[in-house]
Design a protein around this motif. Structure first.
Motif, mmCIF file in Angstrom:
data_model
loop_
_atom_site.group_PDB
_atom_site.id
_atom_site.type_symbol
_atom_site.label_atom_id
_atom_site.label_comp_id
_atom_site.label_asym_id
_atom_site.label_seq_id
_atom_site.Cartn_x
_atom_site.Cartn_y
_atom_site.Cartn_z
ATOM 1 N N ALA A 441 0.864 -1.190 0.000
ATOM 2 C CA ALA A 441 0.000 0.000 0.000
ATOM 3 C C ALA A 441 0.904 1.245 0.000
ATOM 4 C CB ALA A 441 -0.906 -0.001 1.217
ATOM 5 N N VAL A 442 0.669 2.138 -0.958
ATOM 6 C CA VAL A 442 1.494 3.342 -1.110
ATOM 7 C C VAL A 442 0.610 4.570 -0.941
ATOM 8 C CG1 VAL A 442 3.072 4.611 -2.610
ATOM 9 C CG2 VAL A 442 2.955 2.114 -2.746
ATOM 10 N N ARG A 443 1.045 5.481 -0.061
ATOM 11 C CA ARG A 443 0.327 6.741 0.134
ATOM 12 C C ARG A 443 1.304 7.902 -0.031
ATOM 13 N NH1 ARG A 443 -3.298 7.536 5.196
ATOM 14 N NH2 ARG A 443 -1.263 7.514 6.250
ATOM 15 N N LEU A 444 0.834 8.944 -0.748
ATOM 16 C CA LEU A 444 1.594 10.186 -0.873
ATOM 17 C C LEU A 444 0.859 11.259 -0.094
ATOM 18 C CD1 LEU A 444 2.473 10.178 -4.694
ATOM 19 C CD2 LEU A 444 3.828 9.290 -2.793
ATOM 20 N N GLN A 454 -3.019 7.480 -3.415
ATOM 21 C CA GLN A 454 -2.774 6.194 -2.758
ATOM 22 C C GLN A 454 -3.076 5.053 -3.729
ATOM 23 O OE1 GLN A 454 -5.194 5.729 0.734
ATOM 24 N NE2 GLN A 454 -7.049 6.507 -0.246
ATOM 25 N N ARG A 455 -2.280 3.999 -3.607
ATOM 26 C CA ARG A 455 -2.421 2.855 -4.504
ATOM 27 C C ARG A 455 -2.108 1.590 -3.732
ATOM 28 N NH1 ARG A 455 1.125 4.840 -9.766
ATOM 29 N NH2 ARG A 455 -0.003 6.801 -10.161
ATOM 30 N N ARG A 456 -2.650 0.477 -4.279
ATOM 31 C CA ARG A 456 -2.265 -0.865 -3.817
ATOM 32 C C ARG A 456 -1.728 -1.626 -5.020
ATOM 33 N NH1 ARG A 456 -5.779 -0.147 0.451
ATOM 34 N NH2 ARG A 456 -5.082 -1.192 2.381
ATOM 35 N N THR A 457 -0.623 -2.318 -4.837
ATOM 36 C CA THR A 457 0.027 -3.007 -5.941
ATOM 37 C C THR A 457 0.802 -4.205 -5.428
ATOM 38 O OG1 THR A 457 1.635 -2.742 -7.718
ATOM 39 C CG2 THR A 457 2.047 -1.502 -5.726
ATOM 40 N N ALA A 459 3.515 -5.035 -7.315
ATOM 41 C CA ALA A 459 4.844 -4.755 -7.838
ATOM 42 C C ALA A 459 5.672 -4.010 -6.792
ATOM 43 C CB ALA A 459 4.724 -3.913 -9.111
ATOM 44 N N THR A 460 6.957 -3.853 -7.078
ATOM 45 C CA THR A 460 7.849 -3.145 -6.156
ATOM 46 C C THR A 460 8.288 -1.791 -6.725
ATOM 47 O OG1 THR A 460 9.751 -4.301 -7.075
ATOM 48 C CG2 THR A 460 8.700 -5.279 -5.128
ATOM 49 N N THR A 461 7.544 -1.287 -7.689
ATOM 50 C CA THR A 461 7.834 0.047 -8.243
ATOM 51 C C THR A 461 6.556 0.655 -8.783
ATOM 52 O OG1 THR A 461 9.164 1.276 -9.834
ATOM 53 C CG2 THR A 461 8.443 -0.885 -10.513
ATOM 54 N N GLU A 462 6.401 1.966 -8.663
ATOM 55 C CA GLU A 462 5.251 2.713 -9.155
ATOM 56 C C GLU A 462 5.720 4.096 -9.608
ATOM 57 O OE1 GLU A 462 1.780 2.248 -9.493
ATOM 58 O OE2 GLU A 462 2.245 0.125 -9.275
ATOM 59 N N THR A 463 5.082 4.608 -10.659
ATOM 60 C CA THR A 463 5.416 5.935 -11.183
ATOM 61 C C THR A 463 4.246 6.873 -10.929
ATOM 62 O OG1 THR A 463 6.837 4.997 -12.896
ATOM 63 C CG2 THR A 463 6.058 7.245 -13.242
ATOM 64 N N PHE A 464 4.558 8.083 -10.468
ATOM 65 C CA PHE A 464 3.539 9.080 -10.136
ATOM 66 C C PHE A 464 3.833 10.387 -10.864
ATOM 67 C CE2 PHE A 464 3.890 6.159 -6.618
ATOM 68 C CZ PHE A 464 2.573 5.905 -6.233
ATOM 69 N N ALA A 465 2.787 11.070 -11.299
ATOM 70 C CA ALA A 465 2.910 12.409 -11.883
ATOM 71 C C ALA A 465 2.477 13.440 -10.851
ATOM 72 C CB ALA A 465 2.054 12.537 -13.136
ATOM 73 N N VAL A 466 3.121 14.599 -10.864
ATOM 74 C CA VAL A 466 2.818 15.665 -9.914
ATOM 75 C C VAL A 466 1.794 16.600 -10.552
ATOM 76 C CG1 VAL A 466 3.765 17.578 -8.602
ATOM 77 C CG2 VAL A 466 5.094 15.486 -8.896
ATOM 78 N N ALA A 467 0.672 16.789 -9.891
ATOM 79 C CA ALA A 467 -0.432 17.536 -10.490
ATOM 80 C C ALA A 467 -0.370 19.027 -10.216
ATOM 81 C CB ALA A 467 -1.765 16.990 -9.978
ATOM 82 N N GLU A 481 2.151 -5.382 3.154
ATOM 83 C CA GLU A 481 1.066 -6.043 3.866
ATOM 84 C C GLU A 481 1.315 -7.549 3.921
ATOM 85 O OE1 GLU A 481 -2.077 -4.674 1.356
ATOM 86 O OE2 GLU A 481 -2.574 -2.987 2.699
ATOM 87 N N GLY A 482 0.838 -8.162 4.959
ATOM 88 C CA GLY A 482 1.015 -9.595 5.147
ATOM 89 C C GLY A 482 0.998 -9.954 6.617
#
Length: 590
Positions: A441-444, A454-457, A459-467, A481-482
């Protein structure tokens, strides 16, 4: 009968008044053809109009045209028609050709300003030939022998007539060179040279005031009066012109005293080995001696480098970018050359010729050495000493950050290169894999603690754009999580994208402009832009500073602005963030 006679008289009077009004209107239109100026259309190869006085074509360098109907100067790239009231300006290397309908030609040489004006200036003046006003510089007229043209220098109108040579069988076109000079005691404010005799008279043509200028037996070609020459030890070439063959002697006066050289009748050039200094020279042929001509000889030395100074470390980057290399402004006679080597001594750039103030080269991360030299004619100066330059690696390089809660669960971020500045900046989050984890779980979070994304994935990498600019500084929270949750937290700081300059190019001549547009890219997230102009490459002190909401501005040099170089740059501003400065470019004022 009496009533009809009265009506006829009134009708006759009314008809006479109408005919008089239309006659006067027609005469006014003939007197003022500039009431219908030619429209400017830069996309047209040739634009002809009923009121056109001729056509003009750019031959070399910067040539600008300001139509009578426009307050702005336009770069001249095509052959266009010109009308009464139009003005033409040539830069330091600019040349233009003006062709008039009567077969006369005019070549406008560098650093000149010409205006086309109506011939008729009074109500009873019926001479509608166009008048060329030479406001500055040098004009070469090519006239058929036996013809005349009207020329205005200062406030004085003159008629220039080219007389045929004695014994000439048919008319020929010959050149007349006319240059503006400060007015002397006799009121003359120009110099004139020609192969044929030239008759100069007031425009109204009073014969008693006419002057006949005969060609001189010897004409100095180079170096001419006031010329600045550069030498690295090679002989200086002297050139002259004579209509007939005569044995001549060359007198040279300089720092080492008087020198006299003899030449054969067929020779028109001679070389002399001279040291740097102030000289004057003349040609003597029989009983004739040309006027003394002064020139300056200066040692050819390498330029003084300004920026980047040796040992400079430039900001990090991930791709090739343009870098500006600056040196002290050079005289226009010199051609600079820039050489750049990488740390393996492999050539990275060889810019030849560069501009008088510097050059641009595209470089990526690495260590470099750079140097410059100048050349004049066939001679070159020595190279400058090497300057070193280092360009760092991309910001946010993958390096483990201090985790929160578990030393075995680490996270990192790196900016993502975005080629288009209009697109928002982006970054990539990555973290270590946790055995047995069911997902991540990833939160900015913003600086105020509000969840931005926020995202759930799995994978061990995620790309985000700054709005928005408010999200250039974020906190990232990642939970594995686990059965045995693990947490990592890190701070993210991204730069506001810097704008890129579009135009004008570095070294643009701003002379002759009432306002020269400065344009740069509009970048993502930017709300405003800060524009700085200075006489110094380090922008201290500032000549001008503006904050603008648009991505362009106008630089309008005042009439009292001294000549020299103006440096300008831009950066973006948004929500308390400021981008890095753009590259620096230069404008020239003469």
């Amino acid at each position: 009968m009496t009533t009809r006679t009265a009506l006829d008289d009134v009708s006759g009077i009314a008809l006479g008044i109408l005919l008089t009004v239309f006659g006067l209107l027609g005469l006014c239109l003939l007197q003022a053809p500039e009431l219908f100026p030619a429209a400017w259309r830069s996309s047209t190869r040739l634009t002809l109009h009923p009121s056109a006085l001729g056509t003009i074509e750019r031959r070399a360098g910067a040539v600008r045209l300001r139509p009578a109907s426009s307050p702005f100067w336009h770069d001249l790239d095509f052959t266009v028609s010109v009308s009464s009231g139009d003005r033409v300006f040539t830069g330091p290397t600019g040349r233009a050709a003006l062709l008039l309908p009567n077969g006369q030609e005019a070549e406008i040489l560098p650093d000149s300003l010409i205006a086309l004006e109506p011939g008729a200036t009074g109500f009873f003046d019926f001479d509608f030939r166009p008048v060329l006003r030479l406001q500055k510089g040098l004009l070469r007229l090519r006239l058929p022998t036996g013809t005349a043209t009207r020329l205005r220098i200062g406030e004085q109108d003159r008629e220039i007539a080219l007389k045929p040579l004695e014994g000439a069988e048919k008319p020929e076109k010959r050149w007349i060179e006319i240059a503006t000079v400060p007015e002397d005691a006799s009121g003359r404010n120009f110099t004139l040279q020609s192969e044929n005799p030239v008759e100069i008279s007031p425009a109204e043509g009073a014969p008693a005031s006419s002057t006949l200028v005969k060609p001189e037996p010897v004409r100095i070609l180079a170096p001419q009066e006031g010329t600045l020459l550069f030498t690295a030890g090679q002989p200086t070439e002297l050139h002259w012109e004579m209509p007939q063959s005569h044995a001549t002697e060359i007198d040279i006066s300089g720092p080492e005293g008087e020198l006299r050289l003899a030449s054969r009748p067929e020779e028109r050039t001679r070389s002399a080995r001279l040291r740097p200094g102030a000289y004057r020279w003349r040609i003597r042929a029989g009983d004739y001696a040309s006027p003394w001509t002064a020139f300056q000889l200066q040692a050819l030395e390498p330029p003084r480098l300004l920026a980047p100074s040796s040992g400079t470390s430039l900001p990090d980057r991930s791709a090739l970018q343009e870098e500006l290399f600056l040196w002290e402004r050079l005289p226009m006679q010199l051609t600079p050359e820039l050489e750049i080597l990488n740390e393996a001594n492999a050539p990275q750039a060889l810019v030849r010729p560069a501009t008088p103030e510097g050059a641009v080269a595209k470089l990526g991360p690495g260590r470099y050495r750079w140097r410059a030299r100048v050349s004049a004619a066939s001679e070159s100066s020595a190279w400058t000493p090497w300057n070193t330059l280092e360009i760092g690696r991309p910001a946010g390089a993958p390096a483990p950050l201090t985790p929160v809660g578990d030393p075995e669960f680490t996270a990192r971020f790196e900016p993502v290169a975005v080629e288009e500045l209009a697109k928002p900046p982006a970054f990539r989050l990555s973290w270590s894999s946790v055995k047995g984890s069911t997902g991540y779980a990833v939160r900015l979070l913003s600086k105020s603690g509000r969840v931005v994304q926020q995202r759930r994935t799995r994978a061990t990498t995620e790309t985000f754009a700054v709005a928005s600019a408010e999200h250039l500084e974020l906190a990232a929270e990642i939970r594995a999580e686990g059965p045995q949750p693990r947490d990592a937290k890190l701070a993210i700081r991204l730069p506001l994208p810097a704008p890129r300059l579009i135009r004008p190019n570095s070294g643009q001549d701003a002379a002759g402009f009432e306002g020269i547009p400065l344009v740069w890219t509009r970048t993502a997230l930017a709300r405003d832009f800060e524009l700085q102009l200075s006489r110094s490459p380090d922008f201290s002190p500032l000549l001008r500073a503006n904050r603008l909401s648009r991505n362009w501005s106008y630089f309008r040099p005042s009439a009292s602005e001294p000549s020299g170089t103006v440096y300008w740059r831009v950066r973006a501003v948004a929500s308390g963030h400021r981008s890095a400065w753009s590259e620096t470019r230069t404008l020239l004022l003469h």
